[in-house]
Design a protein around this motif. Structure first.
Motif, PDB file in Angstrom:
ATOM      1  N   GLN A 175       0.731  -1.277   0.048  1.00 29.31           N
ATOM      2  CA  GLN A 175      -0.016  -0.097  -0.093  1.00 29.31           C
ATOM      3  C   GLN A 175       0.926   1.236  -0.024  1.00 29.31           C
ATOM      4  O   GLN A 175       0.354   2.443  -0.364  1.00 29.31           O
ATOM      5  CB  GLN A 175      -1.095  -0.106   1.244  1.00 29.31           C
ATOM      6  CG  GLN A 175      -1.867  -1.161   1.283  1.00 29.31           C
ATOM      7  CD  GLN A 175      -2.812  -1.113   0.053  1.00 29.31           C
ATOM      8  OE1 GLN A 175      -3.407  -0.084  -0.278  1.00 29.31           O
ATOM      9  NE2 GLN A 175      -3.309  -2.316  -0.396  1.00 29.31           N
ATOM     10  N   ILE A 176       2.243   1.227   0.789  1.00 32.02           N
ATOM     11  CA  ILE A 176       2.721   2.358   0.589  1.00 32.02           C
ATOM     12  C   ILE A 176       3.866   2.567  -0.335  1.00 32.02           C
ATOM     13  O   ILE A 176       4.576   3.576  -0.438  1.00 32.02           O
ATOM     14  CB  ILE A 176       3.638   2.307   1.963  1.00 32.02           C
ATOM     15  CG1 ILE A 176       4.480   1.353   2.315  1.00 32.02           C
ATOM     16  CG2 ILE A 176       2.327   2.459   3.361  1.00 32.02           C
ATOM     17  CD1 ILE A 176       5.234   1.583   3.406  1.00 32.02           C
ATOM     18  N   ARG A 177       4.092   1.606  -1.255  1.00 33.37           N
ATOM     19  CA  ARG A 177       5.256   1.510  -2.269  1.00 33.37           C
ATOM     20  C   ARG A 177       5.086   2.779  -3.019  1.00 33.37           C
ATOM     21  O   ARG A 177       3.769   2.616  -4.048  1.00 33.37           O
ATOM     22  CB  ARG A 177       5.444   0.226  -2.957  1.00 33.37           C
ATOM     23  CG  ARG A 177       6.785   0.113  -3.562  1.00 33.37           C
ATOM     24  CD  ARG A 177       6.969  -1.110  -4.001  1.00 33.37           C
ATOM     25  NE  ARG A 177       7.257  -2.383  -3.019  1.00 33.37           N
ATOM     26  CZ  ARG A 177       6.420  -3.112  -2.887  1.00 33.37           C
ATOM     27  NH1 ARG A 177       5.445  -3.507  -3.608  1.00 33.37           N
ATOM     28  NH2 ARG A 177       6.815  -4.119  -1.868  1.00 33.37           N
ATOM     29  N   GLY A 178       6.021   3.630  -3.406  1.00 29.38           N
ATOM     30  CA  GLY A 178       5.773   4.680  -4.528  1.00 29.38           C
ATOM     31  C   GLY A 178       5.115   5.908  -4.023  1.00 29.38           C
ATOM     32  O   GLY A 178       4.856   6.800  -4.886  1.00 29.38           O
ATOM     33  N   SER A 223       4.467   9.222  -1.266  1.00 28.60           N
ATOM     34  CA  SER A 223       5.216  10.272  -0.832  1.00 28.60           C
ATOM     35  C   SER A 223       5.469  10.076   1.062  1.00 28.60           C
ATOM     36  O   SER A 223       4.706   9.005   1.406  1.00 28.60           O
ATOM     37  CB  SER A 223       4.771  11.628  -0.944  1.00 28.60           C
ATOM     38  OG  SER A 223       3.521  11.972  -0.126  1.00 28.60           O
ATOM     39  N   TYR A 224       6.563  10.560   1.333  1.00 33.29           N
ATOM     40  CA  TYR A 224       6.779  10.352   3.002  1.00 33.29           C
ATOM     41  C   TYR A 224       5.690  10.642   3.864  1.00 33.29           C
ATOM     42  O   TYR A 224       5.148   9.998   4.724  1.00 33.29           O
ATOM     43  CB  TYR A 224       8.048  11.121   3.383  1.00 33.29           C
ATOM     44  CG  TYR A 224       8.371  11.021   4.842  1.00 33.29           C
ATOM     45  CD1 TYR A 224       8.629   9.849   5.437  1.00 33.29           C
ATOM     46  CD2 TYR A 224       8.250  12.264   5.617  1.00 33.29           C
ATOM     47  CE1 TYR A 224       9.147   9.924   6.694  1.00 33.29           C
ATOM     48  CE2 TYR A 224       8.314  12.255   6.906  1.00 33.29           C
ATOM     49  CZ  TYR A 224       8.988  11.023   7.574  1.00 33.29           C
ATOM     50  OH  TYR A 224       9.241  10.929   8.946  1.00 33.29           O
ATOM     51  N   LEU A 247      10.484  13.511  -0.066  1.00 33.38           N
ATOM     52  CA  LEU A 247      10.981  12.056  -0.068  1.00 33.38           C
ATOM     53  C   LEU A 247       9.902  11.488  -0.457  1.00 33.38           C
ATOM     54  O   LEU A 247       8.971  11.676  -0.292  1.00 33.38           O
ATOM     55  CB  LEU A 247      11.469  11.939   1.453  1.00 33.38           C
ATOM     56  CG  LEU A 247      12.599  12.472   2.104  1.00 33.38           C
ATOM     57  CD1 LEU A 247      12.674  11.870   3.454  1.00 33.38           C
ATOM     58  CD2 LEU A 247      13.710  12.155   1.052  1.00 33.38           C
ATOM     59  N   ILE A 248      10.236  10.459  -1.268  1.00 39.08           N
ATOM     60  CA  ILE A 248       9.182   9.343  -1.709  1.00 39.08           C
ATOM     61  C   ILE A 248       9.785   7.915  -1.613  1.00 39.08           C
ATOM     62  O   ILE A 248      10.957   7.674  -1.252  1.00 39.08           O
ATOM     63  CB  ILE A 248       8.827   9.270  -3.348  1.00 39.08           C
ATOM     64  CG1 ILE A 248      10.128   8.941  -4.161  1.00 39.08           C
ATOM     65  CG2 ILE A 248       8.260  10.681  -3.625  1.00 39.08           C
ATOM     66  CD1 ILE A 248       9.610   8.478  -5.273  1.00 39.08           C
ATOM     67  N   THR A 292      13.432   2.021   1.313  1.00 40.68           N
ATOM     68  CA  THR A 292      14.175   2.793   0.734  1.00 40.68           C
ATOM     69  C   THR A 292      13.679   3.993   0.253  1.00 40.68           C
ATOM     70  O   THR A 292      12.479   4.125  -0.365  1.00 40.68           O
ATOM     71  CB  THR A 292      14.937   2.287  -0.724  1.00 40.68           C
ATOM     72  OG1 THR A 292      15.472   1.023   0.027  1.00 40.68           O
ATOM     73  CG2 THR A 292      16.019   3.082  -1.203  1.00 40.68           C
ATOM     74  N   VAL A 293      14.204   5.216   0.685  1.00 34.69           N
ATOM     75  CA  VAL A 293      13.455   6.715   0.204  1.00 34.69           C
ATOM     76  C   VAL A 293      14.480   7.127  -0.487  1.00 34.69           C
ATOM     77  O   VAL A 293      15.617   6.973  -0.456  1.00 34.69           O
ATOM     78  CB  VAL A 293      13.080   7.338   1.610  1.00 34.69           C
ATOM     79  CG1 VAL A 293      12.265   6.765   2.416  1.00 34.69           C
ATOM     80  CG2 VAL A 293      14.423   7.321   2.407  1.00 34.69           C
ATOM     81  N   LYS A 294      13.869   8.124  -1.385  1.00 34.85           N
ATOM     82  CA  LYS A 294      14.657   8.759  -2.463  1.00 34.85           C
ATOM     83  C   LYS A 294      14.195  10.327  -2.438  1.00 34.85           C
ATOM     84  O   LYS A 294      13.132  10.656  -2.270  1.00 34.85           O
ATOM     85  CB  LYS A 294      14.152   8.189  -3.899  1.00 34.85           C
ATOM     86  CG  LYS A 294      15.133   8.727  -5.007  1.00 34.85           C
ATOM     87  CD  LYS A 294      14.778   8.086  -6.155  1.00 34.85           C
ATOM     88  CE  LYS A 294      15.750   8.310  -7.389  1.00 34.85           C
ATOM     89  NZ  LYS A 294      15.937   7.396  -8.316  1.00 34.85           N
ATOM     90  N   ASP A 295      15.508  11.016  -2.397  1.00 35.90           N
ATOM     91  CA  ASP A 295      15.210  12.416  -2.294  1.00 35.90           C
ATOM     92  C   ASP A 295      14.720  12.939  -3.960  1.00 35.90           C
ATOM     93  O   ASP A 295      15.826  12.978  -4.883  1.00 35.90           O
ATOM     94  CB  ASP A 295      16.309  13.383  -1.919  1.00 35.90           C
ATOM     95  CG  ASP A 295      16.140  14.657  -1.483  1.00 35.90           C
ATOM     96  OD1 ASP A 295      14.816  15.183  -1.912  1.00 35.90           O
ATOM     97  OD2 ASP A 295      16.719  15.132  -0.925  1.00 35.90           O
ATOM     98  N   MET A 296      13.630  13.617  -4.212  1.00 42.92           N
ATOM     99  CA  MET A 296      13.343  13.960  -5.635  1.00 42.92           C
ATOM    100  C   MET A 296      13.834  15.305  -5.846  1.00 42.92           C
ATOM    101  O   MET A 296      14.067  15.825  -7.118  1.00 42.92           O
ATOM    102  CB  MET A 296      11.924  13.913  -5.862  1.00 42.92           C
ATOM    103  CG  MET A 296      11.238  12.598  -5.799  1.00 42.92           C
ATOM    104  SD  MET A 296      12.102  11.177  -6.593  1.00 42.92           S
ATOM    105  CE  MET A 296      11.530  11.657  -8.423  1.00 42.92           C
TER     106      MET A 296
END
Length: 166
Positions: free
Chosen positions: A29-32, A34-35, A75-76, A112-116
């Motif tokens: 449910q949370i993949r993809g 935003s934080y 973050l996402i 894993t979080v990614k900074d856009m």
């Protein structure tokens, strides 16, 4: 000329006492997302797996703000996976002095979080400049490194040691 800069950070939770199947139900449910949206979803879902996943998402965001210096709003959740861990084994006493094994499943969760907001590529010269040592005498080695030390190699096979006897 260009070098790829790290834009994603992870948090890992190991040996969490729940089934991997039940944790995947929440992770999907949370993949993809935003934080901030992820935190709201995890607070409102009624599953027991939400609390450890909530703590991992929060930890991954703290890692991103410390390592990358990024803001939580950017973050996402780029990658979220659940793997099975080693089962916790116990013995339950049964009738007539026998025992019955109980295996409690565990799982390993990686968020894993990614900074856009960070650019994917930065100049290589800037990276090389930031990695240079900060002391004054850059060309000189410390005095203790200039000494030459000769290490002789003693081998019991070639010097007639223990194995020379017939």
């Amino acid at each position: 000329m260009f070098e790829k800069k790290q834009t994603d950070v992870y948090a890992l939770g190991q040996h969490i006492a729940m089934s991997a199947h039940k944790a995947r139900r929440v992770i999907d449910q949370i993949r993809g997302r935003s934080y901030e949206e992820t935190l709201m979803i995890l607070e409102l879902m009624p599953y027991r797996a939400c609390y450890p996943i909530f703590k991992l998402v929060y930890s991954a965001a703290a890692n991103a703000s410390y390592i990358l210096g990024s803001n939580e709003a950017n973050l996402i959740i780029s990658k979220a996976e659940v793997n099975e861990g080693t089962p916790a084994k116990k013995l339950k006493p049964r009738a007539r002095g026998r025992s019955y094994p109980i295996k409690r499943p565990t799982c390993h969760i990686t968020i894993t979080v990614k900074d856009m907001s960070l650019p994917e590529y930065v100049r290589k010269n800037f990276l090389e400049w930031s990695k240079k040592p900060k002391w004054k005498n850059k060309s000189k080695k410390p005095k203790w490194k200039n000494k030459y030390t000769d290490a002789t190699y003693h081998d019991m096979y070639s010097n007639g040691g223990v194995w020379d006897k017939k």
